[in-house]
Design a protein around this motif. Structure first.
Motif, short mmCIF file in Angstrom:
data_model
loop_
_atom_site.label_atom_id
_atom_site.label_comp_id
_atom_site.label_asym_id
_atom_site.label_seq_id
_atom_site.Cartn_x
_atom_site.Cartn_y
_atom_site.Cartn_z
N ALA A 98 -15.40 5.92 2.21
CA ALA A 98 -15.59 4.53 2.62
C ALA A 98 -17.03 4.21 2.97
CB ALA A 98 -14.69 4.23 3.83
N THR B 63 -10.73 6.87 -0.78
CA THR B 63 -11.31 5.75 -0.02
C THR B 63 -12.41 5.05 -0.80
OG1 THR B 63 -12.56 7.45 1.17
CG2 THR B 63 -10.72 6.44 2.31
N ALA C 207 -11.30 2.05 -2.91
CA ALA C 207 -10.78 0.84 -2.29
C ALA C 207 -11.50 -0.41 -2.78
CB ALA C 207 -10.89 0.95 -0.77
N GLU D 175 -5.39 7.07 6.19
CA GLU D 175 -5.58 6.05 5.18
C GLU D 175 -5.86 4.68 5.80
OE1 GLU D 175 -3.45 6.45 1.36
OE2 GLU D 175 -2.07 7.76 2.46
N ASN E 96 -8.31 2.21 4.01
CA ASN E 96 -7.80 1.46 2.87
C ASN E 96 -6.90 0.30 3.31
OD1 ASN E 96 -9.16 3.19 1.21
ND2 ASN E 96 -7.36 4.06 0.21
N TRP F 89 -0.74 -0.76 -4.71
CA TRP F 89 -1.93 0.10 -4.79
C TRP F 89 -1.63 1.40 -4.06
CZ3 TRP F 89 -6.27 -0.84 -0.75
CH2 TRP F 89 -7.28 0.14 -0.87
N TYR G 203 0.86 -1.19 0.00
CA TYR G 203 0.00 0.00 0.00
C TYR G 203 0.89 1.24 0.00
CZ TYR G 203 -3.59 3.38 0.78
OH TYR G 203 -4.43 4.47 0.61
#
Length: 602
Positions: free
Chosen positions: A555, A385, A388, A128, A131, A201, A104
């Motif tokens: 998210a 987010t 994701a 973060e 994620n 990612w 990540y």
């Protein structure tokens, strides 16, 4: 010249010491205090990616985080000039993981040592975390590099001092994430092996990092089996990004880039040549701040306020060394065949959408036919987010060996929908977001679920701490039980006035929303029988209050929960019965909002 000579002296000493080392030393267990973040006093032998030291770590990734075994690590890497450096990072291995590895690549965290992702994960303040949690829940061993510069190391005078992150130095960042995979293989218990499949990612600075890893991994770490790379919100062209950021709400990112690239290229991007006294003061302060504090502090500042003679970007770019250094950070010049998932927010207020679409078209034109681009409707951090789920689903297919999709045939560049103007306010617009809503009728002790086509549209001015918007709830049928008999009841929730309130973002990245929505509630039928307008005598007031990490927005974790009073119902001949069943103080409600889905039409 003096700085250049000093740097060369230190480098020459390092090379001489390295020449005398004949074998790589075994990694050691590091101290449990902050002295862990200190580079070795002598050069480390061995290849880049050599694990130097490690320690067990405790991370706080939020209340819904899965159980993990975590380590902090120091490892050997190389900067953008291919000189050896020491980088810190974190390895997170979930219980019952699937054996695959996901690197990540983090976005902007800030230049102070306290801002390093490993330190923020320990403190429970990493924005973060959503994620990272999503990747862990998918079963991946997750590797998070701090990138170069967050540790104490020798300065130009050969003294141990706090480092300066080489922020936005793309090649250095790409090396840092690739070398962390090598280092993880040397850590017993990490589960990372030479045969592990690896995905990368990242978003924003992390998207830039992912792109550099894609373009350099074959030459730099050819043994690593990279199956896919996902990058979003990518600053692929530094100068184009600089023009958008200069004098805008994202000016802190440009200032951070000046500091980071000066740390990496002190000879060619020499701040001494252009910074004024005010400029040096601003940049020194920036080195003490994390991302949101810097963002709020430097919003709408122009380079002219910090340069000698108040020269602007046009004049600065006439200096060939500076122009060449900035262009050296651009992506797209290196060929890559690795499958790519690229994405961007159409309302991105910091990085122009053409940055990623142009990069996608460049990779496709160079022969990579495994490139997928998705367009998201939202701003920068919301897209971070929100991306994701699709990014991890795409990555799961790459780990599973499925053929990578592509939309290389589509070359249209979408028009930006950002509400932010140069020198304007920081605005986040939730345009037609899905509203998942439930109301609890206290008297009946039953829930009413609003239709899944309900939406919330809100414009939040973060700079002015204001919020206005509207709620839309289509008429629907609710099933309730009255005196033991099920009844299908027609309900209409009619908003009264606007959603109003305030939205703030503090220096720690905490989003606070305090608002109010009002609506009339009308019962239009019971048991399929219409009874006229059985409506509350006054609007029901729903307090919309939330406080939590800004990353919760994309998210889909922003939830407004509380109680609302339902007043008397009048207007039809069964009003008394309905009032007895529904009127009460303290009826519960739960409103959860989520952004619109992305599109793959670009």
């Amino acid at each position: 010249m003096k700085n250049a000579q000093a740097r060369l002296t230190v480098l020459a000493a390092s090379v001489a010491a390295l020449t005398m080392s004949v074998a790589a030393q075994a990694a050691t267990v590091g101290p449990n205090d902050d002295s862990f973040y200190t580079a070795p006093s002598t050069p480390v032998a061995g290849e880049h990616g050599t694990l130097i030291s490690y320690r067990k770590a405790t991370v706080n990734l939020g209340k819904d985080a899965p159980g993990v075994t975590a380590w902090n690590v120091l490892y050997k890497s190389q900067d953008s000039d291919n000189f050896d450096n020491t980088v810190s990072g974190t390895i997170l291995t979930p219980a019952g993981g699937n054996g695959n590895v996901l690197v990540y690549a983090v976005g902007t965290h800030g230049l102070a040592a306290k801002c390093a992702p490993s330190r923020q994960m320990a403190a429970g303040t990493d924005y973060e975390a959503n994620n990272i949690n999503a990747a862990l829940k998918a079963g991946y061993t997750v590797l998070v590099s701090d990138y170069a510069g967050y540790i104490k190391d020798l300065n130009l005078e050969g003294q141990l001092a706090d480092g300066v992150p080489t922020y936005l130095a793309g090649k250095s960042q790409g090396h840092a994430v690739l070398d962390l995979v090598r280092a993880a293989r040397q850590l017993s218990g990490s589960g990372v092996t030479a045969s592990s499949k690896v995905g990368i990612w990242g978003f924003s600075q992390g998207g830039q990092t992912a792109g550099w890893a894609a373009e350099t991994h074959k030459a730099y770490t050819p043994e690593t089996n990279i199956v896919g790379i996902a990058g979003g919100g990518i600053p692929a062209n530094f100068i184009n990004a600089a023009y958008l950021l200069d004098g805008s709400i994202g000016a802190a990112f440009l200032a951070g880039g000046v500091v980071g690239l000066n740390a990496q290229y002190p000879e060619t991007l020499n701040i001494d040549l252009i910074a004024s006294e005010a400029g040096f003061a601003a940049l020194d302060k920036l080195k003490t701040q994390c991302v949101f504090e810097a963002l709020l502090d430097l919003q709408n500042k122009s380079l002219t306020a910090f340069t000698t003679g108040n020269i602007g970007l046009d004049q600065i770019l006439k200096i060939k060394d500076i122009r060449d250094t900035l262009n050296a950070q651009n992506l797209g010049s290196g060929a890559t065949s690795v499958p790519l998932y690229l994405f961007h927010g159409q309302a991105d207020e910091f990085i122009g959408i053409d940055q990623t679409t142009t990069l996608k078209n460049t990779y496709c034109a160079a022969g990579n036919k495994n490139v997928q681009f998705d367009l998201y409707p939202s701003e920068h951090i919301v897209t971070m987010t929100q991306g994701a789920g699709p990014a991890l689903a795409w990555m799961a297919d790459r780990f599973g060996g499925k053929a990578a999709p592509n939309n290389c045939s589509i070359k249209t560049v979408p028009t930006s929908t950002s509400a932010v103007t140069k020198g304007g306010d920081l605005i986040v617009k939730l345009d037609g977001w899905k509203l998942n809503a439930t109301m609890h009728l206290k008297t009946l002790n039953q829930d009413i679920v609003l239709p899944d086509t309900s939406t919330l549209t809100v414009t939040s001015n973060i700079t002015k701490a204001s919020m206005t918007g509207s709620m839309n709830v289509p008429e629907f049928k609710a099933r309730v039980t009255i005196i033991g008999i099920g009844a299908q009841t027609g309900v209409r929730v009619t908003p009264v006035g606007q959603v109003t309130g305030s939205t703030t973002l503090d220096k720690n990245g905490t989003l606070a929303i305090k608002g109010t929505a009002q609506a009339d509630i009308t019962v239009t039928s019971v048991w399929g029988i219409p009874f006229g307008e059985c409506k509350t005598v006054s609007p029901v007031t729903f307090p919309l209050n939330y406080s939590g990490p800004v990353g919760d927005l994309g998210a889909g974790k922003v939830t407004f929960a509380g109680t609302a009073d339902i007043p008397q119902i009048k207007g039809c001949f069964i009003s008394g019965i309905l009032s007895a069943l529904m009127t009460a103080k303290g009826n519960g409600f739960n409103f959860q909002i989520a952004p619109q889905a992305p599109k793959s039409t670009y």
